[in-house]
Design a protein around this motif. Structure first.
Motif, short mmCIF file in Angstrom:
data_model
loop_
_atom_site.label_atom_id
_atom_site.label_comp_id
_atom_site.label_asym_id
_atom_site.label_seq_id
_atom_site.Cartn_x
_atom_site.Cartn_y
_atom_site.Cartn_z
N SER A 1 24.99 -13.03 7.25
CA SER A 1 24.95 -11.57 7.38
C SER A 1 25.80 -10.90 6.30
O SER A 1 25.42 -9.90 5.71
N GLU A 2 26.96 -11.50 6.07
CA GLU A 2 27.83 -10.94 5.04
C GLU A 2 27.18 -11.00 3.67
O GLU A 2 27.22 -10.05 2.89
N ARG A 3 26.57 -12.13 3.39
CA ARG A 3 25.95 -12.28 2.07
C ARG A 3 24.75 -11.35 1.91
O ARG A 3 24.55 -10.74 0.86
N LEU A 4 23.95 -11.23 2.97
CA LEU A 4 22.80 -10.32 2.90
C LEU A 4 23.27 -8.89 2.73
O LEU A 4 22.72 -8.13 1.92
N GLN A 5 24.30 -8.56 3.46
CA GLN A 5 24.84 -7.21 3.36
C GLN A 5 25.35 -6.94 1.94
O GLN A 5 25.14 -5.87 1.39
N ARG A 6 26.00 -7.95 1.36
CA ARG A 6 26.58 -7.75 0.04
C ARG A 6 25.54 -7.65 -1.07
O ARG A 6 25.65 -6.81 -1.95
N ILE A 7 24.49 -8.51 -1.02
CA ILE A 7 23.49 -8.39 -2.10
C ILE A 7 22.66 -7.12 -1.94
O ILE A 7 22.16 -6.57 -2.93
N THR A 8 22.56 -6.64 -0.71
CA THR A 8 21.88 -5.35 -0.52
C THR A 8 22.73 -4.22 -1.09
O THR A 8 22.23 -3.32 -1.77
N ALA A 9 24.01 -4.29 -0.82
CA ALA A 9 24.91 -3.25 -1.31
C ALA A 9 24.94 -3.20 -2.84
O ALA A 9 24.85 -2.12 -3.43
N VAL A 10 25.03 -4.33 -3.50
CA VAL A 10 25.07 -4.29 -4.97
C VAL A 10 23.71 -3.84 -5.53
O VAL A 10 23.65 -3.14 -6.54
N ARG B 1 16.19 -11.61 13.31
CA ARG B 1 14.91 -11.72 13.99
C ARG B 1 13.91 -10.89 13.21
O ARG B 1 14.03 -9.68 13.11
N THR B 2 12.96 -11.56 12.63
CA THR B 2 11.98 -10.83 11.81
C THR B 2 10.62 -11.49 11.85
O THR B 2 10.52 -12.72 11.96
N ALA B 3 9.58 -10.67 11.77
CA ALA B 3 8.21 -11.19 11.84
C ALA B 3 7.84 -11.90 10.55
O ALA B 3 6.99 -12.79 10.55
N SER B 4 8.49 -11.54 9.46
CA SER B 4 8.13 -12.11 8.17
C SER B 4 9.29 -11.99 7.19
O SER B 4 9.76 -10.89 6.92
N ASP B 5 9.74 -13.13 6.68
CA ASP B 5 10.81 -13.11 5.69
C ASP B 5 10.40 -12.28 4.48
O ASP B 5 11.17 -11.52 3.91
N ARG B 6 9.14 -12.47 4.10
CA ARG B 6 8.65 -11.81 2.89
C ARG B 6 8.65 -10.29 3.03
O ARG B 6 9.19 -9.57 2.20
N TRP B 7 8.03 -9.80 4.09
CA TRP B 7 7.93 -8.35 4.25
C TRP B 7 9.31 -7.71 4.44
O TRP B 7 9.58 -6.64 3.92
N SER B 8 10.15 -8.37 5.20
CA SER B 8 11.48 -7.81 5.41
C SER B 8 12.25 -7.70 4.10
O SER B 8 12.90 -6.70 3.83
N SER B 9 12.13 -8.74 3.28
CA SER B 9 12.87 -8.69 2.02
C SER B 9 12.25 -7.67 1.06
O SER B 9 12.98 -6.97 0.35
N TYR B 10 10.95 -7.53 1.09
CA TYR B 10 10.32 -6.50 0.26
C TYR B 10 10.78 -5.11 0.72
O TYR B 10 11.02 -4.22 -0.10
N ALA B 11 10.84 -4.93 2.02
CA ALA B 11 11.26 -3.62 2.55
C ALA B 11 12.66 -3.27 2.07
O ALA B 11 12.94 -2.15 1.64
N ILE B 12 13.55 -4.25 2.10
CA ILE B 12 14.93 -4.01 1.65
C ILE B 12 14.97 -3.72 0.16
O ILE B 12 15.62 -2.79 -0.31
#
Lengths: 223, 223
Positions: free
Chosen positions: A102-111, A166-177
């Motif tokens: 979670s921390e890493r995801l939060q951090r790469i989203t922030a940068v 919890r996500t229906a699709s890794d791909r779509w979630s990452s595209y959305a972000i």
DNA sequence: CCTACCGATCGGTAGG
DNA sequence: CCTACCGATCGGTAGG
């Protein structure tokens, strides 16, 4: 949608190294040209920018630019590769700090978001004008971009497998972000009251929520 | 990021009314031209498309197009106004169905995403080429877009005031939702296995989570 | 850093 | 629906 209106005027310099470069040096001029080109590419597009316009910003004629640069295309290549290189650099630094998923995801989203606000012109041009790149530059940039994107997808996958996300699709979630961060470069206003850092933190929070992360709402940042 | 690669080839017709129009009628030709222009604008850009290229798709010369259309600009105006009009129409229909604030937010997000997948060329061009519109068209489109966006923002605000949503900023949250939907038009592949409807449902769910909506996970759709 | 200019492209018109 | 062509624009070069 967001693009609100035309991109507002305003500078977004590549760090100009305030004083450490010999004044009047050749790379100074090169940098000024790059800077003028960036602003024009962002506001009227690569195809819509003429060499005469770039020259105007420095008070010289179009043909005079060719003493300092090779071509218009070269300017675009420098801008776009600079953008992707910097994005990857910041992403790597964010991941290198470690922490749970979670921390890493939060951090790469922030940068990601912070860059798209801070360097909104580079980012805007970097995304919009990829097809204006001639080969092999275009292919090279697309490769870098795939690498950049895959870090998001892999992290989402890791979190899902650990039952943290919890996500229906890794791909779509990452595209959305990715896409909501890219959008920032089209509407962010540096004259506004919100800093790139604040926006980045808020968006990182939105991303975590989107992934269904159970927030302890306390210890997501190390001390 | 998403744009993966160049937009894949493939048609995204404005409904061609399969048979109800007299064959060989003038508006048939107009429609064919519009259709060819759409695909070219989406893949090589408005500025990068020549009248000769559009003609090529119909097996005629560039100048012959002018028997059916007034100008290249007219084609862009028709595409972009058609897109914004359709988006607003669908959004209004989604809101007209009523329901609580979560349901309505979910529904306008779903139609937003579904349109950007179904009509990805129109959507892509509609967003990318707004600055290629001459006045007064550009201003008109920006007005419609502001109206479209404000519906999202108002709904987020309504939900926050009812304590249904928890968000740091109505504006940023609504931009995030809008932008992640817009991104779909850059990477959606109609030849893939996922339908626009499926994607729309998934994204609507992501949006609700992002807003911190407490999901009953059951009765969000009326019977 | 300049003027003069080339070569190519393009939207649109003329006139069948 | 065509060919011929105009008028304008533009990136880049020549040659100071």
């Amino acid at each position: 949608m967001p693009v609100r209106d035309r991109l507002p005027a305003g500078r977004t310099h590549v760090p100009s190294a305030g004083g450490s470069r010999p004044p009047g040096g050749p790379s100074d001029r090169h940098h000024e040209i790059l800077d003028a080109a960036l602003e024009l590419f962002a506001t009227v597009g690569y195809g819509g920018t003429t060499m005469a316009q770039i020259g105007d910003r420095l008070g010289i004629r179009g043909p005079s630019l060719y003493k300092h640069i090779a071509s218009k295309q070269e300017l675009l290549v420098e801008i776009v590769t600079g953008m992707m290189t910097e994005l990857l650099r910041r992403q790597q630094a964010a991941l290198a700090r470690g922490g749970d998923v979670s921390e890493r995801l939060q951090r790469i989203t922030a940068v990601h978001v912070q860059y798209h606000a801070e360097q909104r012109y580079e980012a805007f041009v970097g995304h919009r004008e990829i097809d204006s790149l001639e080969e092999p530059h275009r292919t090279h940039i697309l490769d870098l971009r795939r690498e950049y994107e895959s870090r998001f997808r892999e992290l989402v996958q890791e979190g899902r497998e650990l039952d943290v996300f919890r996500t229906a699709s890794d791909r779509w979630s990452s595209y959305a972000i990715l896409d909501m961060g890219i959008g920032v470069s089209a509407w962010y206003n540096p004259s506004g009251s919100v800093s790139p850092e604040q926006l980045a933190d808020t968006y990182a929070e939105l991303a975590l929520r989107m992934l269904g992360a159970e927030r302890d709402s306390a210890n997501t940042r190390e001390g």
